[in-house]
Scaffold this motif. Sequence first.
Motif, short mmCIF file in Angstrom:
data_model
loop_
_atom_site.label_atom_id
_atom_site.label_comp_id
_atom_site.label_asym_id
_atom_site.label_seq_id
_atom_site.Cartn_x
_atom_site.Cartn_y
_atom_site.Cartn_z
N PRO A 39 -12.47 -3.05 8.77
CA PRO A 39 -11.27 -2.21 8.65
C PRO A 39 -10.45 -2.58 7.41
O PRO A 39 -10.31 -3.76 7.08
CB PRO A 39 -10.50 -2.54 9.93
CG PRO A 39 -11.53 -2.99 10.89
CD PRO A 39 -12.56 -3.72 10.06
N ILE A 40 -9.96 -1.55 6.75
CA ILE A 40 -9.14 -1.72 5.55
C ILE A 40 -7.85 -0.94 5.72
O ILE A 40 -7.85 0.18 6.25
CB ILE A 40 -9.88 -1.21 4.29
CG1 ILE A 40 -11.09 -2.07 3.98
CG2 ILE A 40 -8.95 -1.15 3.08
CD1 ILE A 40 -11.93 -1.56 2.83
N ILE A 41 -6.74 -1.52 5.26
CA ILE A 41 -5.46 -0.82 5.19
C ILE A 41 -5.11 -0.69 3.70
O ILE A 41 -5.18 -1.68 2.96
CB ILE A 41 -4.35 -1.60 5.93
CG1 ILE A 41 -4.66 -1.68 7.42
CG2 ILE A 41 -2.99 -0.94 5.68
CD1 ILE A 41 -3.72 -2.59 8.19
N VAL A 42 -4.75 0.51 3.29
CA VAL A 42 -4.36 0.76 1.90
C VAL A 42 -2.89 1.19 1.88
O VAL A 42 -2.50 2.10 2.61
CB VAL A 42 -5.23 1.85 1.25
CG1 VAL A 42 -4.81 2.08 -0.20
CG2 VAL A 42 -6.71 1.48 1.33
N LEU A 43 -2.08 0.51 1.04
CA LEU A 43 -0.66 0.78 0.91
C LEU A 43 -0.37 1.43 -0.44
O LEU A 43 -0.89 0.97 -1.46
CB LEU A 43 0.15 -0.52 1.00
CG LEU A 43 -0.11 -1.43 2.20
CD1 LEU A 43 0.67 -2.73 2.05
CD2 LEU A 43 0.24 -0.72 3.49
N GLU A 44 0.46 2.46 -0.43
CA GLU A 44 0.89 3.12 -1.67
C GLU A 44 2.33 3.60 -1.52
O GLU A 44 2.75 3.96 -0.42
CB GLU A 44 0.05 4.37 -1.96
CG GLU A 44 -1.37 4.14 -2.30
CD GLU A 44 -2.07 5.44 -2.65
OE1 GLU A 44 -2.94 5.39 -3.53
OE2 GLU A 44 -1.77 6.49 -2.06
N GLU A 45 3.04 3.62 -2.62
CA GLU A 45 4.34 4.27 -2.65
C GLU A 45 4.09 5.74 -3.00
O GLU A 45 3.30 6.05 -3.87
CB GLU A 45 5.24 3.65 -3.71
CG GLU A 45 5.70 2.25 -3.37
CD GLU A 45 6.51 1.64 -4.49
OE1 GLU A 45 7.73 1.56 -4.34
OE2 GLU A 45 5.90 1.27 -5.50
N VAL A 46 4.78 6.63 -2.31
CA VAL A 46 4.66 8.06 -2.61
C VAL A 46 5.47 8.39 -3.86
O VAL A 46 5.10 9.25 -4.65
CB VAL A 46 5.11 8.91 -1.41
CG1 VAL A 46 5.10 10.39 -1.74
CG2 VAL A 46 4.21 8.62 -0.21
N GLY A 47 6.55 7.67 -4.07
CA GLY A 47 7.40 7.85 -5.24
C GLY A 47 8.31 6.64 -5.37
O GLY A 47 8.31 5.76 -4.51
N PRO A 48 9.09 6.58 -6.43
CA PRO A 48 10.01 5.46 -6.59
C PRO A 48 11.12 5.52 -5.56
O PRO A 48 11.40 6.59 -4.99
CB PRO A 48 10.55 5.63 -8.00
CG PRO A 48 10.44 7.09 -8.26
CD PRO A 48 9.21 7.55 -7.52
N GLU A 49 11.76 4.38 -5.32
CA GLU A 49 12.90 4.39 -4.39
C GLU A 49 13.99 5.32 -4.92
O GLU A 49 14.13 5.48 -6.13
CB GLU A 49 13.44 2.98 -4.15
CG GLU A 49 14.25 2.40 -5.28
CD GLU A 49 13.41 1.73 -6.37
OE1 GLU A 49 14.01 1.25 -7.34
OE2 GLU A 49 12.18 1.69 -6.27
N MET A 50 14.73 5.90 -4.00
CA MET A 50 15.79 6.82 -4.35
C MET A 50 17.10 6.29 -3.78
O MET A 50 17.09 5.65 -2.72
CB MET A 50 15.51 8.20 -3.75
CG MET A 50 14.21 8.83 -4.21
SD MET A 50 14.28 9.41 -5.89
CE MET A 50 15.33 10.82 -5.70
#
Length: 133
Positions: free
Chosen positions: A39-50
């Motif tokens: 099992p793998i978990i992949v983390l990403e930001e959808v956009g910069p913090e606002m």
Amino acid sequence: MDILDEVYKALKSDPFIAAEVGNRIKFYEYPATGDKFGPIIVLEEVGPEMPGDYADDVWLTDDYFIHIEVWVQGAGGRTKRDAIAKQIKNIMWDKLGFAQVSGMPPEWDKDTNTYRDARRYRGKAYREDFDAL
């Protein structure tokens, strides 16, 4: 604040996630087609913090939007994927105060017998310099 690092630490500290996923929590790094993996978990930001909440014309919080995917291969992959994704949802809410706001239909790739779950979470954190405002 490095929000992906905070999510990573929250996931790594959970006994269930540690047992099921181990060191396979990645940032922006998806497995190649045909690779064999646990099992793998992949983390990403959808956009910069606002900028988030305001008071007296001062911005107080940062609003974050995070994408988290769970990939599992092999027999029992669907139920394992679902259990891991559910635990992530609980961790995101209980430890970070992030709510699940969207997701994609769970997927299964017949050729590689890979099950995938993708969800998005939104949450806020006070600015790091909040005490100095």
